[in-house]
Design a protein around this motif. Structure first.
Motif, short mmCIF file in Angstrom:
data_model
loop_
_atom_site.label_atom_id
_atom_site.label_comp_id
_atom_site.label_asym_id
_atom_site.label_seq_id
_atom_site.Cartn_x
_atom_site.Cartn_y
_atom_site.Cartn_z
N ARG A 26 -40.24 61.44 47.12
CA ARG A 26 -41.19 62.05 48.04
C ARG A 26 -42.38 61.11 48.29
NH1 ARG A 26 -41.49 66.08 51.95
NH2 ARG A 26 -43.61 65.80 52.69
N LEU B 172 -33.51 64.04 50.58
CA LEU B 172 -34.21 64.47 49.37
C LEU B 172 -33.91 65.94 49.07
CD1 LEU B 172 -36.22 64.17 47.08
CD2 LEU B 172 -38.08 64.41 48.75
N GLU B 173 -33.90 66.77 50.12
CA GLU B 173 -33.59 68.19 49.92
C GLU B 173 -32.17 68.39 49.40
OE1 GLU B 173 -35.54 70.80 50.07
OE2 GLU B 173 -37.25 69.48 50.51
N LYS C 292 -36.25 63.04 54.35
CA LYS C 292 -36.61 64.35 53.80
C LYS C 292 -35.37 65.21 53.59
CE LYS C 292 -41.33 64.65 55.63
NZ LYS C 292 -42.25 65.36 56.56
N CYS D 56 -34.50 56.44 51.98
CA CYS D 56 -35.87 55.96 51.83
C CYS D 56 -35.94 54.46 52.10
CB CYS D 56 -36.39 56.27 50.43
SG CYS D 56 -36.75 58.02 50.16
N ASP E 132 -43.82 59.81 51.82
CA ASP E 132 -45.24 59.97 52.18
C ASP E 132 -45.88 58.62 52.51
OD1 ASP E 132 -45.05 62.67 51.78
OD2 ASP E 132 -45.90 62.64 49.76
#
Length: 361
Positions: A346, A318-319, A315, A294, A350
């Motif tokens: 998240r 994060l998963e 992403k 991030c 975003d």
């Protein structure tokens, strides 16, 4: 010594940048013009010409809109103050009362009227103008003082506005954009710091870095607001509408980024110790990797060709972190604590995708 160097750097950035130098040059020119113009006006005593440069200094702001707004407010406050002073002077002469009584009354009423918020900058000069009129206009041969005071100040206000409007009316979109970039890089650096502190949290260092980020965010908000103000009443403003919209969108993105970063800091610096304590070593490692992903995404410029790839990488990280969380049945509160960091991550992703469609258009 480091602190001194930082202060000197900040001073150079705020006082010696091209926008400030241009404002200083325009203010000096406007003051000189106003000083030379007043003696040419009828019904005005040259004795009070010095109020014209003072009028320039009062209203000369970095933006045309702020100059016009402050000028109108100043003249209104000045007119009310002069009217108050003239009324007090007349009462003094008519009732033959000691001067100290109307002086106290003028100061008190002037301060009360200064509480009217709509007067803006005029609030500060109202009581001062009233006292000047009461004390100076009562002197022998100073009967023309109130009119001269108002006109000479008005000349300074008008000259300042005209000079600011005609001589390279400033726009600050580029400056604000640079500040937004500085904030983006600072937020990314802070996220990297948070990732380093997942295993060994240092609450004091995290709090200090967070305070710096908060202060920087407030400064950038002011810079963006001033940039938007610089387009108002500015003939050059319409040609830079796209820059204004992009800065506003970037600021919204950074507000979301900083808010999510703050939430992550709350988790990592020990406000919710159970959140980190319940992670095993693998989950903590993947949590730190997700934060770094991030951070990399946050520091990516919006027009960078690699933005899409970095969004996907964040992403994916994060998963992987979510997949490492325990799947055993737990209470609702415990599950919320485990999921919270993922929610904050998240939000960081975003925040960086708010303007992706625009940049690919």
């Amino acid at each position: 010594m480091t602190r001194v160097r930082e202060n000197l750097r900040d001073w150079r950035q705020t006082s010696l940048n091209r926008h400030r130098v241009l404002l200083a040059a325009k203010t000096a020119a406007a003051a000189a013009i106003a000083w030379l113009l007043v003696p040419l006006l009828p019904f005005v005593s040259n004795e009070y010409s010095y109020y014209a440069p003072f009028g320039v200094l009062v209203v000369m702001y970095p933006t045309v809109a702020a100059t016009a707004r402050t000028g109108g407010q100043t003249l209104l406050g000045l007119a009310l103050g002069i009217g108050l002073g003239v009324a007090a002077l007349g009462a003094t002469e008519f009732f033959d009362i000691p001067p100290v009584i109307p002086l106290a009354a003028v100061v008190g009423v002037g301060v009360l009227l200064g509480g009217i918020r709509h007067l803006g900058a005029g609030r500060d000069i109202l009581a001062v103008a009233a006292v000047f009129v009461l004390l100076l206009a009562g002197q022998a041969g100073s009967g023309d003082y109130p009119l001269s005071y108002l006109v000479t100040m008005g000349v300074g206000v008008v000259v300042g506005l005209v000079v600011n409007l005609v001589v390279v009316p400033p726009l600050y979109f580029e400056w604000a954009s640079g500040k937004l970039t500085d904030l983006r890089e600072a937020a990314a650096a802070f996220l990297d710091t948070l990732a380093d502190h997942v295993r060994e949290p240092d609450a004091a260092q995290v709090d200090a870095a967070l305070s710096h980020l908060d202060a920087m965010t407030e400064e950038v908000r002011r810079e963006v607001a001033e940039a938007e103000d610089s387009a108002r009443a500015n003939p050059r403003g319409r040609r830079h509408l796209a820059e204004q919209q992009q800065n506003a969108r970037r600021l919204r993105s950074m507000d979301l980024t900083v808010a999510a970063t703050r939430d992550l800091a709350e988790v990592i610096s020990g406000r919710h110790p159970a959140t980190l304590r319940e992670m095993d070593d693998e989950a903590q490692r993947l949590f730190a990797d997700a934060i770094r992903a991030c951070a990399t995404l946050t520091k990516t410029p919006i027009d960078d060709d690699g933005l899409d790839d970095r969004v996907r990488a964040a992403k994916d990280a994060l998963e992987r972190y979510l997949g490492a969380l325990p799947s055993t049945t737990v209470s609702t509160s415990t599950m919320a604590q485990r999921i919270e960091p993922a929610i904050f991550l998240r939000r960081l992703v975003d925040a960086s995708t708010l303007f992706m469609d625009d940049t690919r258009a």
